[in-house]
Design an enzyme around this catalytic site. Sequence first.
Site, short mmCIF file in Angstrom:
data_model
loop_
_atom_site.label_atom_id
_atom_site.label_comp_id
_atom_site.label_asym_id
_atom_site.label_seq_id
_atom_site.Cartn_x
_atom_site.Cartn_y
_atom_site.Cartn_z
CE1 TYR A 122 -21.45 11.14 2.07
CE2 TYR A 122 -20.32 11.17 4.17
CZ TYR A 122 -21.42 10.85 3.42
OH TYR A 122 -22.50 10.26 4.02
CE LYS A 167 -29.49 7.34 -11.57
NZ LYS A 167 -30.72 6.51 -11.64
CG ASP A 185 -32.34 3.76 -9.93
OD1 ASP A 185 -31.36 3.05 -10.25
OD2 ASP A 185 -33.08 4.30 -10.78
CG ASP A 232 -24.43 7.78 4.46
OD1 ASP A 232 -24.23 7.24 5.57
OD2 ASP A 232 -25.13 8.80 4.31
CG ASP A 247 -28.36 4.28 7.69
OD1 ASP A 247 -27.21 3.99 8.07
OD2 ASP A 247 -29.05 5.16 8.23
C1 IPM Z 1 -22.12 6.97 8.66
C2 IPM Z 1 -22.71 8.28 9.10
C3 IPM Z 1 -21.75 9.39 8.73
C4 IPM Z 1 -21.58 9.38 7.22
C5 IPM Z 1 -22.16 10.79 9.22
C6 IPM Z 1 -22.41 10.80 10.69
C7 IPM Z 1 -21.14 11.82 8.83
O1 IPM Z 1 -23.97 8.45 8.54
O2 IPM Z 1 -21.04 6.60 9.16
O3 IPM Z 1 -22.73 6.28 7.84
O4 IPM Z 1 -22.39 9.96 6.51
O5 IPM Z 1 -20.63 8.76 6.76
MG MG Z 2 -24.69 6.79 7.45
#
Ligand code: IPM
Ligand code: MG
Length: 353
Positions: free
Chosen positions: A138, A188, A220, A244, A248
């Site tokens: 990042y 990884k 993975d 990240d 999710d």
């Molecule tokens: C998160 C989001 C952010 C990230 C984006 C919006 C920059 O996806 O907080 O997980 O990738 O960290």
């Molecule tokens: Mg995210």
Amino acid sequence: MKICVLPGDGIGPEIMEQALRVLEALRGDDFNFEVETALIGGSAVDATGTPYPEATSKAAKAADAILLGAVGGPKWDTLPREQRPERGLLAIRKELNLFANLRPAILYPELANASTLKPEVVAGLDILIVRELTGDIYFGQPRGVREENGERVGFNTMVYSESEIRRIGKVAFEAARKRGKRLCSVDKMNVLEATQLWRDVMIEISADYPDVELSHMLVDNAAMQLVRAPKQFDVMVTGNMFGDILSDEASMLTGSIGMLPSASLDANNKGLYEPSHGSAPDIAGKGLANPLATILSAAMMLRYTFNLEAKALRIENAVKKVLAAGYRTGDIYEAGTRQVGTKEMGDAVLAAL
Ligand code: IPM
Ligand code: MG
């Protein structure tokens, strides 16, 4: 206590309003706070031309904690990268050194049917993902797009220093110690040197935590195991990019990303608290958004920054009560429950408090 409030874009302002009502209801001798509101993301771009204006940076630095709604929306997606709303989020994380991102994924029993996975796979799920937030690909240099041999080449750099790995590792081991005492580090290492170092350092730190059982998993496989048998995990620790993605994925085990809070902490437990979900531009301004992740983020703020565990629990118990009573926003609605909007959900939480 100074709280910097950053409502942001899309549904941000609506959900923030409900979280602030909840905090207001808890105001007392041990929780005497002032709020300073500032702009971030697209709304900041519209007003000032930049997603993280100087005034916001000043307010965030002066505060003990920051409560954020959400940033982003299609309106700003075509702007140059420097002016995109997400940049505001990345800038505040980096500037305030908020390297430790805690993302709990808890399945409330009442929502077992909201998950796309079978109820028996997710019932009782309680995972904490500890994501490193200020390093990795990042922020790594060099980065960019350049011309090479007559074509464009895009490049980013995955980089972690030992000290960066060590400080997030400690946060994760400490968190595991307070929970189920099991920590799974995700990397990884079969391909990437940076993550071989990650694994080596995690093993070194584990010597200081003999009571915590450390395991390792390739990313993975971790992604696969999260949908196959998610309850095998207690605390997971991983880098910025893997975290990240995995966070999710973990959020959907719980039925709705609209339920999940997060905390991003520096070394002194100053923190930025925000829902794990985005700005949901499709339902913005309609009073439909689920405010619970933001309300639960406020609870995390009381716990981690202000050390007000009892008040944090009151909020969390109020949310459980409201779910048990059948209140649901659209994202978690199912037949037989009572569909409500953003404000009514806030009303219900206040009543339960
Ligand atoms: C998160 C989001 C952010 C990230 C984006 C919006 C920059 O996806 O907080 O997980 O990738 O960290
Ligand atoms: Mg995210």
